[in-house]
Motif scaffolding. Structure first.
Motif, short mmCIF file in Angstrom:
data_model
loop_
_atom_site.label_atom_id
_atom_site.label_comp_id
_atom_site.label_asym_id
_atom_site.label_seq_id
_atom_site.Cartn_x
_atom_site.Cartn_y
_atom_site.Cartn_z
N VAL A 264 0.90 -1.47 0.04
CA VAL A 264 -0.06 0.02 0.00
C VAL A 264 0.88 1.23 0.08
O VAL A 264 0.88 2.12 -0.82
CB VAL A 264 -1.00 -0.12 1.25
N ALA A 265 1.82 1.20 0.91
CA ALA A 265 2.63 2.51 0.91
C ALA A 265 3.41 2.83 -0.25
O ALA A 265 3.44 3.84 -0.71
CB ALA A 265 3.74 2.18 1.90
N TYR A 266 3.92 1.66 -1.01
CA TYR A 266 4.59 1.72 -2.39
C TYR A 266 3.71 2.17 -3.35
O TYR A 266 4.01 3.08 -4.11
CB TYR A 266 5.37 0.40 -2.65
N ARG A 267 2.61 1.58 -3.43
CA ARG A 267 1.60 1.95 -4.52
C ARG A 267 1.10 3.23 -4.45
O ARG A 267 0.61 4.02 -5.54
CB ARG A 267 0.57 0.88 -4.72
N TYR A 268 0.78 3.72 -3.23
CA TYR A 268 0.32 5.28 -2.81
C TYR A 268 1.49 6.01 -2.69
O TYR A 268 1.05 7.20 -2.39
CB TYR A 268 -0.80 5.04 -2.00
N LYS A 269 2.70 5.80 -3.04
CA LYS A 269 3.87 6.61 -3.10
C LYS A 269 3.97 7.42 -1.73
O LYS A 269 4.13 8.74 -1.63
CB LYS A 269 3.62 7.72 -3.99
N ILE A 270 3.91 6.71 -0.71
CA ILE A 270 4.26 7.13 0.67
C ILE A 270 5.50 6.71 0.96
O ILE A 270 5.98 5.80 1.00
CB ILE A 270 3.31 6.48 1.77
N LEU A 271 6.42 7.94 1.63
CA LEU A 271 7.71 7.61 1.86
C LEU A 271 7.84 6.50 2.78
O LEU A 271 7.21 6.39 3.74
CB LEU A 271 8.46 8.95 2.51
N ARG A 272 8.84 5.58 2.54
CA ARG A 272 9.05 4.27 3.18
C ARG A 272 10.40 4.20 3.74
O ARG A 272 11.41 4.73 3.26
CB ARG A 272 8.83 2.83 2.41
N ILE A 273 10.62 3.79 4.98
CA ILE A 273 11.85 3.51 5.67
C ILE A 273 11.88 2.22 6.09
O ILE A 273 10.79 1.90 6.93
CB ILE A 273 12.23 4.60 6.79
N GLU A 274 12.93 1.54 5.97
CA GLU A 274 13.09 0.16 6.41
C GLU A 274 14.16 0.17 7.47
O GLU A 274 14.98 0.81 7.39
CB GLU A 274 13.54 -0.88 5.35
N ASP A 275 13.76 -0.53 8.62
CA ASP A 275 14.70 -0.87 9.84
C ASP A 275 16.04 -1.44 9.40
O ASP A 275 15.98 -2.38 8.50
CB ASP A 275 14.17 -1.78 10.80
N ASP A 276 17.04 -1.05 9.77
CA ASP A 276 18.42 -1.36 9.61
C ASP A 276 19.16 -1.40 11.02
O ASP A 276 19.27 -0.38 11.53
CB ASP A 276 19.09 -0.47 8.52
N PRO A 277 19.81 -2.55 11.14
CA PRO A 277 20.52 -2.72 12.55
C PRO A 277 21.52 -1.64 12.76
O PRO A 277 21.81 -1.22 13.88
CB PRO A 277 21.31 -4.16 12.32
N TYR A 278 21.95 -0.90 11.62
CA TYR A 278 23.05 0.24 11.82
C TYR A 278 22.46 1.38 12.74
O TYR A 278 22.91 1.77 13.66
CB TYR A 278 23.42 0.93 10.42
N TRP A 279 21.00 1.56 12.54
CA TRP A 279 20.21 2.69 13.49
C TRP A 279 20.22 2.37 14.87
O TRP A 279 19.59 2.99 15.53
CB TRP A 279 18.85 2.99 12.63
N ASP A 280 20.25 0.89 15.12
CA ASP A 280 20.15 0.67 16.53
C ASP A 280 21.36 0.67 17.49
O ASP A 280 21.36 0.51 18.52
CB ASP A 280 19.67 -0.98 16.75
N ARG A 281 22.35 1.20 16.82
CA ARG A 281 23.67 1.73 17.68
C ARG A 281 23.62 2.75 18.55
O ARG A 281 22.98 3.59 18.20
CB ARG A 281 24.94 1.75 16.75
#
Length: 107
Positions: free
Chosen positions: A90-107
């Motif tokens: 839904v987010a992709y098809r309706y062009k809502i900005l997407r951010i995916e979790d990445d272990p880098y950001w957990d530091r």
């Protein structure tokens, strides 16, 4: 202020665990975006008793809440959760900005 929708696997988690993860992901998203974000509370306590498929009902409610989002953050494990996968489409098809979790950001 931009609104943030957090998509994360919720099966087997308590309401408190879900809210704690949402806060963590909100902080990650704010770091990535470089600005404060308003978190959309997507915790659904329970579906009506007469619903045949609670998962579908909850997914429908969450997609309704996603309609107000400027950004959708996909938390750890989202690729294995049916509801998160649907929210991603839904987010992709309706062009809502997407951010995916990445272990880098957990530091």
């Amino acid at each position: 202020m931009k609104k943030l929708f957090v998509s994360l696997p919720m099966a087997g988690l308590t309401t408190e665990e879900i809210r704690n993860k949402m806060i963590k992901y909100k902080e990650n998203a704010e770091r990535i975006m470089g600005e404060k974000l308003e978190l959309i509370d997507t915790t659904i306590v329970e579906a009506p008793n007469d619903v045949k498929n609670c998962g579908v009902w909850c997914l429908g409610k969450s997609i309704m809440m996603m309609a107000d989002a400027d950004i959708v953050y996909f938390g750890d494990g989202w690729r294995e959760a049916r509801g998160c996968i649907a929210e991603s489409v839904v987010a992709y098809r309706y062009k809502i900005l997407r951010i995916e979790d990445d272990p880098y950001w957990d530091r």
